[in-house]
Design an enzyme around this catalytic site. Structure first.
Site, mmCIF file in Angstrom:
data_model
loop_
_atom_site.group_PDB
_atom_site.id
_atom_site.type_symbol
_atom_site.label_atom_id
_atom_site.label_comp_id
_atom_site.label_asym_id
_atom_site.label_seq_id
_atom_site.Cartn_x
_atom_site.Cartn_y
_atom_site.Cartn_z
ATOM 1 N N CYS A 22 47.409 -20.447 19.770
ATOM 2 C CA CYS A 22 47.922 -21.224 20.788
ATOM 3 C C CYS A 22 48.191 -22.631 20.183
ATOM 4 C CB CYS A 22 47.141 -21.601 21.921
ATOM 5 S SG CYS A 22 47.914 -21.823 23.392
ATOM 6 N N HIS A 74 45.817 -16.362 23.459
ATOM 7 C CA HIS A 74 44.489 -16.480 23.104
ATOM 8 C C HIS A 74 43.536 -15.147 23.012
ATOM 9 C CE1 HIS A 74 44.030 -20.809 24.223
ATOM 10 N NE2 HIS A 74 44.888 -20.457 24.807
ATOM 11 N N GLU A 122 40.906 -14.478 21.706
ATOM 12 C CA GLU A 122 39.219 -14.540 21.615
ATOM 13 C C GLU A 122 38.899 -14.553 23.214
ATOM 14 O OE1 GLU A 122 41.184 -18.810 22.723
ATOM 15 O OE2 GLU A 122 41.715 -16.903 21.339
#
Length: 188
Positions: free
Chosen positions: A79, A171, A173
């Site tokens: 990002c 994202h 994560e």
């Protein structure tokens, strides 16, 4: 065992550290240039790219990260990290790290209210589509000849790589899926 750092100045730091740990790899929060010396790779997390750039300059990390990548170490920008690693930001004179030959469109998918999740196929990942989370996400508007497109959404590039530089507009994560992180680690 490989060591992966996460630029820990702003953004989704703890989420990346947790994801790295889940792969059995050593995770390091990076706040100072000397911490890069023993790392195999570095993640530039999602967050606010302008704030991250200013803090990188303030703490002498900007040029250090460029040298880290030029030395053949891996960098994974997610990002805001995608924006920072690009050659250029469309419509902006903001300085970038210039680690991958891309032009990115900041907030390309819209504002916060336009955030979304979608399952996407990613080149190099086996199994089911990857659960991609897009939050005020950029996208890759154009790529250089050496850059490989790994994933698209509606014909828009959202993941790419060149050598040991990997970037995503989303994202990874924020999901329980570590396959993309494992792909990065395996490239180091």
């Amino acid at each position: 065992m490989k060591k992966i750092g996460v630029l820990a100045l702003q953004g989704a730091v703890s989420e990346h550290l947790d994801a790295i740990s889940r792969t059995g790899t050593t995770a390091v929060a990076v706040k100072h240039p000397d911490q890069l010396q023993d790392l195999d790779g570095l993640i530039l997390p999602g967050g606010e790219s302008t704030t991250m750039r200013r803090l990188m300059k303030k703490y002498d990390l900007f040029e250090t990260i460029q040298a880290f990548a030029k030395a053949g170490k891996g960098v994974f920008g997610t990002c805001a990290g995608l924006v920072l690693t690009a050659r250029e930001i469309d419509g902006s004179d903001d300085e970038t790290l210039g680690l991958i030959d891309t032009v990115v469109m900041r907030n390309g998918f819209g504002r916060q209210k336009d955030s979304f999740e979608v399952a996407i196929a990613i080149k190099g990942l086996e199994g089911e589509p990857f659960p991609a989370v897009f939050i005020r996400a950029p996208y890759i508007a154009s790529i250089g000849e050496q850059v490989e497109v790994l994933a698209t959404v509606d014909d828009t590039c959202v993941a790419a790589r060149h050598g040991k530089i990997l970037v995503t507009a989303f994202h990874p994560e924020l999901t329980g899926d570590t396959r993309l992180l494992e792909l990065f680690i395996a490239s180091l």
